[in-house]
Design a protein around this motif. Structure first.
Motif: not given
Length: 432
Positions: A422, A426, A430-431
């Protein structure tokens, strides 16, 4: 299987006046007795008992009454230094295992039972309120020094940051004044060849324990053990955020192709002289270093390749290994086929993930550490490893410390493979 790691918030501490220290205090309750009472033996015939001095066991016509005992004036002496005690004011005392009390100077009580300074070995004086203030190491509780040393604290171990005692110098690395305590010296890495098996163990940890794909070029990345000057020069050339941690100095750098390909770097080459208790030069004409040519990078990722990893010399083996694990995380990200060099990852995210992997490696990537202290009074390898982990989890820096805690929280939720993928795709956590 997830490796359990600590995710505690950094302890609330009062920063000390020197780097990587905290201010502390404790109360030393000195037992105080009232002034001795001068007395004279009664000449009354009704008094058959002689006054006997408890110190010399001889009769005393004139004596001092103190601590429920009798003393000749010349026998009322400090149990510590054996000098006479001033009889015009209160004095300190100690109580032995049998419950008997013995007089002491207040200064001698502090010397015997107070807080000792690691640097000068003297007792740290207490204030009028009985409170002793000092500067201490954030992890090793007995590493305390007089506040008066703060303006000139002396040298610290480059590995564990303990204070160097004035009468017991640490081993000198011959590198901008850096020294190594004898606990860290047991396994200090001062030559690039000594780092090769550590790098292999890090790569194996990525592959077998973390199940992270090991890109072909990662196995062959040169690892150079260098002095502080060489490391600092590379940090200046590459920029970045190295040095932002609450640690005293940066310990490793991961260099990419556009930064170093084809460049010559000076690598440390030392050996420890047991007779002199210091590190001596070894290498080309005994200069203490060798020049190594950094090879052109291979192209796993056509836009980003790792050419070498630098690690500071003189660090104990476990710390060197954790630094290499940290830099391996940077290398893994840079070599990932999907890494976009035009969109760098936020420093907190990348450094946080690197610190996470260093912590994971310290937790399960190394063989059990020895608990033997070799009788030198310093910390064992096991205690040092605890300290290296503590340094990561307690770091208050926004990039390294908060980055680690955010990475650890994501890791505990989704695992290392999903987290690292991730981050590469990105550029953010990450959430979870």
């Amino acid at each position: 299987r997830k490796i359990p790691i600590p995710m505690r918030q950094p302890p609330k501490r009062n920063p000390g006046p020197v780097p990587y220290s905290v201010s502390g205090s404790t109360r030393v309750d000195v037992p105080i007795a009232a002034s001795p009472v001068p007395k004279k033996k009664s000449s009354s015939s009704r008094s058959s008992r002689q006054a006997i001095c408890c110190a010399c066991n001889q009769p005393a016509m004139y004596y001092l009454s103190a601590l429920d005992r009798r003393y000749h004036h010349d026998c009322f002496r400090c149990t510590g230094c054996h000098d006479l005690i001033d009889t015009t004011g209160p004095f300190a005392y100690m109580e032995d295992e049998a419950g008997e009390k013995h007089p002491l100077h207040k200064e001698c009580f502090s010397e015997l039972y107070g807080v000792k300074c690691t640097v000068c070995k003297k007792a740290i004086p207490a204030g009028p309120d009985g409170k002793v203030s000092f500067v201490k190491h954030p992890f090793f509780d007995t590493e305390q020094m007089c506040p008066s040393h703060a303006s000139s604290p002396g040298r610290r171990c480059t590995g564990c940051h303990r204070f160097e005692p004035q009468d017991e110098p640490f081993a000198d690395l011959g590198d901008v004044g850096r020294v190594v305590c004898y606990s860290c010296c047991r396994t200090a890495i001062v030559d690039s060849s000594d780092a090769e098996p550590l790098w292999k163990s890090v790569i194996n940890f990525f592959d077998k324990k973390l199940n992270l794909s090991v890109w072909a070029d990662m196995r062959e990345v040169p690892v150079l053990i260098v002095g502080y000057k060489s490391l600092n020069e590379q940090m200046k050339q590459t920029g970045g955020v190295h040095g932002g941690s609450t640690q005293i100095m940066t310990r490793g750098v991961c260099l990419t192709e556009h930064q170093t390909s084809g460049r010559k770097l000076k690598a440390t080459s030392l050996r420890f002289d047991n007779r002199k208790q210091s590190f001596e030069k070894r290498g080309e004409h005994e200069k203490g270093f060798t020049f190594l040519q950094v090879p052109d990078a291979n192209k796993v990722n056509p836009d980003s390749s790792v050419t070498c990893i630098l690690c500071l010399s003189g660090l104990p083996k476990d710390l060197t290994a954790s630094v290499l694990a940290h830099e391996a995380a940077h290398a893994w990200i840079k070599l990932h086929p999907r890494y976009d060099v035009m969109h760098p990852i936020d420093p907190q995210v990348e450094e946080g993930c690197a610190q996470l992997i260093a912590m994971l490696f310290l937790s399960e990537g190394l063989p059990p550490a020895s608990t033997d202290t070799d009788g030198d009074g310093g910390p064992s390898e096991a205690k040092l490893r605890q300290y290296f982990k503590f340094s990561i989890e307690s770091d208050s820096n926004e990039i390294y410390g908060e980055g680690y805690r955010k990475a650890a929280a994501a890791y505990s939720a989704i695992g290392i493979e999903a987290l690292m993928s991730h981050v590469v795709l990105y550029g953010e956590f990450p959430n979870v």
